[in-house]
Design an enzyme around this catalytic site. Structure first.
Site, PDB file in Angstrom:
ATOM      1  N   SER A 120      42.492  40.858  33.081  1.00 20.29           N
ATOM      2  CA  SER A 120      43.754  40.361  33.610  1.00 20.29           C
ATOM      3  C   SER A 120      44.834  41.418  33.402  1.00 20.29           C
ATOM      4  O   SER A 120      44.957  41.986  32.307  1.00 20.29           O
ATOM      5  CB  SER A 120      44.166  39.072  32.906  1.00 20.29           C
ATOM      6  OG  SER A 120      45.505  38.733  33.246  1.00 20.29           O
ATOM      7  N   GLY A 145      38.805  37.930  47.778  1.00 13.14           N
ATOM      8  CA  GLY A 145      38.994  37.848  49.218  1.00 13.14           C
ATOM      9  C   GLY A 145      37.945  37.069  49.970  1.00 13.14           C
ATOM     10  O   GLY A 145      37.863  37.168  51.202  1.00 13.14           O
ATOM     11  N   ASN A 154      50.128  36.803  41.068  1.00  9.11           N
ATOM     12  CA  ASN A 154      50.444  35.990  39.890  1.00  9.11           C
ATOM     13  C   ASN A 154      50.631  36.871  38.666  1.00  9.11           C
ATOM     14  O   ASN A 154      50.005  37.923  38.545  1.00  9.11           O
ATOM     15  CB  ASN A 154      49.357  34.933  39.647  1.00  9.11           C
ATOM     16  CG  ASN A 154      48.276  35.401  38.700  1.00  9.11           C
ATOM     17  OD1 ASN A 154      48.442  35.379  37.477  1.00  9.11           O
ATOM     18  ND2 ASN A 154      47.158  35.860  39.269  1.00  9.11           N
ATOM     19  N   ARG A 155      51.491  36.418  37.793  1.00 10.09           N
ATOM     20  CA  ARG A 155      51.659  37.034  36.480  1.00 10.09           C
ATOM     21  C   ARG A 155      51.730  35.925  35.423  1.00 10.09           C
ATOM     22  O   ARG A 155      52.632  35.879  34.577  1.00 10.09           O
ATOM     23  CB  ARG A 155      52.897  37.942  36.440  1.00 10.09           C
ATOM     24  CG  ARG A 155      54.202  37.319  36.918  1.00 10.09           C
ATOM     25  CD  ARG A 155      55.371  38.283  36.641  1.00 10.09           C
ATOM     26  NE  ARG A 155      56.647  37.758  37.076  1.00 10.09           N
ATOM     27  CZ  ARG A 155      57.237  38.018  38.249  1.00 10.09           C
ATOM     28  NH1 ARG A 155      56.627  38.811  39.130  1.00 10.09           N
ATOM     29  NH2 ARG A 155      58.415  37.497  38.550  1.00 10.09           N
ATOM     30  N   LEU A 156      50.764  35.018  35.503  1.00 12.85           N
ATOM     31  CA  LEU A 156      50.773  33.830  34.655  1.00 12.85           C
ATOM     32  C   LEU A 156      50.679  34.169  33.170  1.00 12.85           C
ATOM     33  O   LEU A 156      51.387  33.586  32.350  1.00 12.85           O
ATOM     34  CB  LEU A 156      49.618  32.905  35.061  1.00 12.85           C
ATOM     35  CG  LEU A 156      49.825  32.174  36.393  1.00 12.85           C
ATOM     36  CD1 LEU A 156      48.506  31.638  36.909  1.00 12.85           C
ATOM     37  CD2 LEU A 156      50.837  31.053  36.233  1.00 12.85           C
ATOM     38  N   GLY A 157      49.782  35.068  32.802  1.00 14.81           N
ATOM     39  CA  GLY A 157      49.687  35.460  31.410  1.00 14.81           C
ATOM     40  C   GLY A 157      48.870  34.519  30.550  1.00 14.81           C
ATOM     41  O   GLY A 157      49.272  34.197  29.424  1.00 14.81           O
ATOM     42  N   PHE A 158      47.703  34.080  31.052  1.00 15.29           N
ATOM     43  CA  PHE A 158      46.802  33.219  30.271  1.00 15.29           C
ATOM     44  C   PHE A 158      47.514  31.966  29.753  1.00 15.29           C
ATOM     45  O   PHE A 158      47.328  31.560  28.596  1.00 15.29           O
ATOM     46  CB  PHE A 158      46.197  33.980  29.084  1.00 15.29           C
ATOM     47  CG  PHE A 158      45.094  34.945  29.430  1.00 15.29           C
ATOM     48  CD1 PHE A 158      44.608  35.067  30.723  1.00 15.29           C
ATOM     49  CD2 PHE A 158      44.535  35.755  28.444  1.00 15.29           C
ATOM     50  CE1 PHE A 158      43.573  35.967  31.020  1.00 15.29           C
ATOM     51  CE2 PHE A 158      43.513  36.648  28.729  1.00 15.29           C
ATOM     52  CZ  PHE A 158      43.037  36.763  30.020  1.00 15.29           C
ATOM     53  N   TYR A 181      38.958  31.727  44.996  1.00 16.66           N
ATOM     54  CA  TYR A 181      40.061  30.903  44.496  1.00 16.66           C
ATOM     55  C   TYR A 181      41.226  30.980  45.464  1.00 16.66           C
ATOM     56  O   TYR A 181      41.563  30.017  46.152  1.00 16.66           O
ATOM     57  CB  TYR A 181      40.461  31.319  43.081  1.00 16.66           C
ATOM     58  CG  TYR A 181      41.741  30.692  42.547  1.00 16.66           C
ATOM     59  CD1 TYR A 181      42.386  29.634  43.187  1.00 16.66           C
ATOM     60  CD2 TYR A 181      42.302  31.133  41.357  1.00 16.66           C
ATOM     61  CE1 TYR A 181      43.546  29.063  42.693  1.00 16.66           C
ATOM     62  CE2 TYR A 181      43.462  30.562  40.841  1.00 16.66           C
ATOM     63  CZ  TYR A 181      44.083  29.538  41.519  1.00 16.66           C
ATOM     64  OH  TYR A 181      45.223  28.979  41.018  1.00 16.66           O
ATOM     65  N   LYS A 201      42.375  25.905  34.706  1.00 18.01           N
ATOM     66  CA  LYS A 201      42.558  26.617  33.448  1.00 18.01           C
ATOM     67  C   LYS A 201      42.186  25.783  32.232  1.00 18.01           C
ATOM     68  O   LYS A 201      41.742  26.321  31.212  1.00 18.01           O
ATOM     69  CB  LYS A 201      44.016  27.084  33.319  1.00 18.01           C
ATOM     70  CG  LYS A 201      44.368  28.277  34.198  1.00 18.01           C
ATOM     71  CD  LYS A 201      45.812  28.672  34.009  1.00 18.01           C
ATOM     72  CE  LYS A 201      46.135  29.976  34.723  1.00 18.01           C
ATOM     73  NZ  LYS A 201      45.503  31.148  34.097  1.00 18.01           N
ATOM     74  N   LYS A 241      34.054  40.181  32.972  1.00 20.27           N
ATOM     75  CA  LYS A 241      34.876  40.260  34.181  1.00 20.27           C
ATOM     76  C   LYS A 241      35.730  41.513  34.123  1.00 20.27           C
ATOM     77  O   LYS A 241      36.514  41.702  33.187  1.00 20.27           O
ATOM     78  CB  LYS A 241      35.756  39.021  34.325  1.00 20.27           C
ATOM     79  CG  LYS A 241      36.468  38.944  35.675  1.00 20.27           C
ATOM     80  CD  LYS A 241      37.029  37.564  35.928  1.00 20.27           C
ATOM     81  CE  LYS A 241      37.609  37.445  37.332  1.00 20.27           C
ATOM     82  NZ  LYS A 241      38.040  36.063  37.633  1.00 20.27           N
ATOM     83  N   ASN A 293      47.948  40.754  33.281  1.00 18.70           N
ATOM     84  CA  ASN A 293      49.166  40.050  32.891  1.00 18.70           C
ATOM     85  C   ASN A 293      49.321  39.826  31.398  1.00 18.70           C
ATOM     86  O   ASN A 293      50.297  39.224  30.960  1.00 18.70           O
ATOM     87  CB  ASN A 293      49.220  38.702  33.623  1.00 18.70           C
ATOM     88  CG  ASN A 293      49.221  38.884  35.128  1.00 18.70           C
ATOM     89  OD1 ASN A 293      49.893  39.751  35.645  1.00 18.70           O
ATOM     90  ND2 ASN A 293      48.428  38.078  35.819  1.00 18.70           N
ATOM     91  N   THR A 294      48.355  40.290  30.597  1.00 16.48           N
ATOM     92  CA  THR A 294      48.477  40.309  29.149  1.00 16.48           C
ATOM     93  C   THR A 294      48.542  41.768  28.722  1.00 16.48           C
ATOM     94  O   THR A 294      47.564  42.501  28.905  1.00 16.48           O
ATOM     95  CB  THR A 294      47.280  39.610  28.479  1.00 16.48           C
ATOM     96  OG1 THR A 294      47.280  38.232  28.848  1.00 16.48           O
ATOM     97  CG2 THR A 294      47.367  39.726  26.965  1.00 16.48           C
ATOM     98  N   ASN A 301      38.526  41.116  39.041  1.00 18.37           N
ATOM     99  CA  ASN A 301      39.782  40.401  38.829  1.00 18.37           C
ATOM    100  C   ASN A 301      40.808  40.850  39.871  1.00 18.37           C
ATOM    101  O   ASN A 301      40.461  41.526  40.836  1.00 18.37           O
ATOM    102  CB  ASN A 301      40.282  40.671  37.400  1.00 18.37           C
ATOM    103  CG  ASN A 301      40.993  39.481  36.783  1.00 18.37           C
ATOM    104  OD1 ASN A 301      41.808  38.847  37.439  1.00 18.37           O
ATOM    105  ND2 ASN A 301      40.701  39.182  35.531  1.00 18.37           N
TER     106      ASN A 301
END
Length: 363
Positions: free
Chosen positions: A174, A296, A111-115, A317, A66, A216, A176-177, A245
């Site tokens: 994403s 995948g 994941n829910r990282l949120g940038f 990833y 990141k 993306k 998550n935002t 994504n």
């Protein structure tokens, strides 16, 4: 390295929560714990995409590095390119922890990282320090969660990293935002692409070299949504698409306990859905627009299947979480073996060869 990782290192890393384990992996790459294992060069794998020459078609997707801490270490593992970010103008901590979850029975991650990232300044300093090392390093840009002008955040990313990025990816997909995926709607996307590509053109003219911009997108689009994105991508002469994504779908998962966690799902269960969407986007944008296939990819066979479905390049990833740092070199070596079997002069010759099949797969 793969067998050693599966036998020992993975068991050790999996004793830690996923985010801590990821931090240890970054630290290991920084310190040289994982030795370089570049596969032998194979001219059949060399691809020229968006004006860039890739030694092989396999890249590390955004999300792993990141903050631009280890792009060169990733290239030494055998990747043909590495994409850092997602970067936002200002640092932000992301969503509350815990926010990464392993679904081991499914070979998946939620994941829910949120940038979460350290912002433009920190990444700019690191990329400046490695600027003379070469290799293709893309910069994935996004918007701060509390931004009053998200389009301006993407433009700021173009302007800040133009001299350092091999290419850009505008991440509007994403989950998550809150509200970010709304930028995929046609009117919003048109405004975003107009601003981003205008900034790119200005910077490219200053530098005297092209600056490809990829978009993306999510795998959870409707047919109408795919129509709109394709139309805008073509209208704006976008350099390419990245498909896709993470997904909000939880269909077919074995681990129903972890499946209840909010966030985007990646890894093996995403392969079929993301590849079917990839084929649909290929059919919409035609043969000339570059597409990077993500979702995948865990083997040479799955990487090649993305290419058969219409991808020019592929990224991974989440599957490296389970397979370890030897995975990219193994995939690249095995791609060469598959080309031996197919008897083709270039991996490009196999692109679109199963497009019709993937167009028939339900999404």
């Amino acid at each position: 390295m793969i067998d050693v990782f599966k036998s020992f290192a993975r068991k050790g890393l999996f004793l830690f929560d996923p985010e801590t384990a990821h931090g240890l992996s970054i630290a290991g790459l920084k310190t040289g714990l994982f030795p370089a294992c570049r596969p032998a060069a194979d001219p059949r794998l060399v691809q020229t995409v968006a004006g860039l020459s890739f030694a092989n078609p396999l890249g590390m997707a955004a999300g792993f590095d990141k903050n631009a801490e280890v792009p060169d270490a990733l290239l030494r593992l055998g990747f043909g390119f590495a994409e850092i970010g997602t970067l936002t103008p200002r640092p932000q901590s992301g969503n509350p922890k815990p926010r990464i979850f392993r679904l081991e029975a499914d070979g998946a991650v939620i994941n829910r990282l949120g940038f979460n990232n350290e912002g433009h300044d920190a990444a700019f300093a690191r990329l400046t320090a490695r600027a003379q090392k070469g290799g293709i390093v893309g910069v994935n840009i996004g918007a701060n969660k509390d931004s009053e002008d998200r389009v301006a955040d993407y433009v700021a990313g173009i302007r800040r990293f133009a001299s350092l990025a091999s290419y850009f990816t505008a991440n509007i997909s994403s989950p998550n935002t809150p509200g970010l995926r709304d930028l995929q709607a046609r009117d919003s996307l048109s405004a975003l692409l107009s601003a981003v590509l205008a900034a790119r053109d200005t910077e490219s003219q200053k530098l005297g070299r092209p600056l490809p911009v990829f978009l993306k997108i999510a795998p959870d689009l409707t047919e109408e949504g795919m129509d709109d994105i394709a139309a805008e991508a073509l209208a704006h002469n976008l350099d390419g698409l990245i498909v896709s994504n993470t997904t909000l779908s939880r269909e077919g998962l074995k681990d129903q306990h972890q499946a209840g966690e909010a966030g985007g799902l990646s890894g093996r269960p995403l392969f079929e859905k993301s590849t079917a969407v990839l084929a649909r986007m290929r059919s919409r944008v035609g043969p000339d627009m570059p597409i990077i296939g993500v979702g995948g990819v865990s083997s040479a066979e799955t990487a090649l299947e993305k290419i058969r479905a219409g991808a020019d390049l592929v990224q991974l990833y989440s599957c490296m979480v389970y397979e370890g740092p030897g995975l990219p070199a193994r995939i690249v070596r095995d791609l060469s073996k598959l080309l031996d079997r197919e008897g083709v002069a270039s991996i490009r010759d196999l692109r679109d060869s199963r497009l019709d099949h993937w167009l028939s797969v339900k999404v």
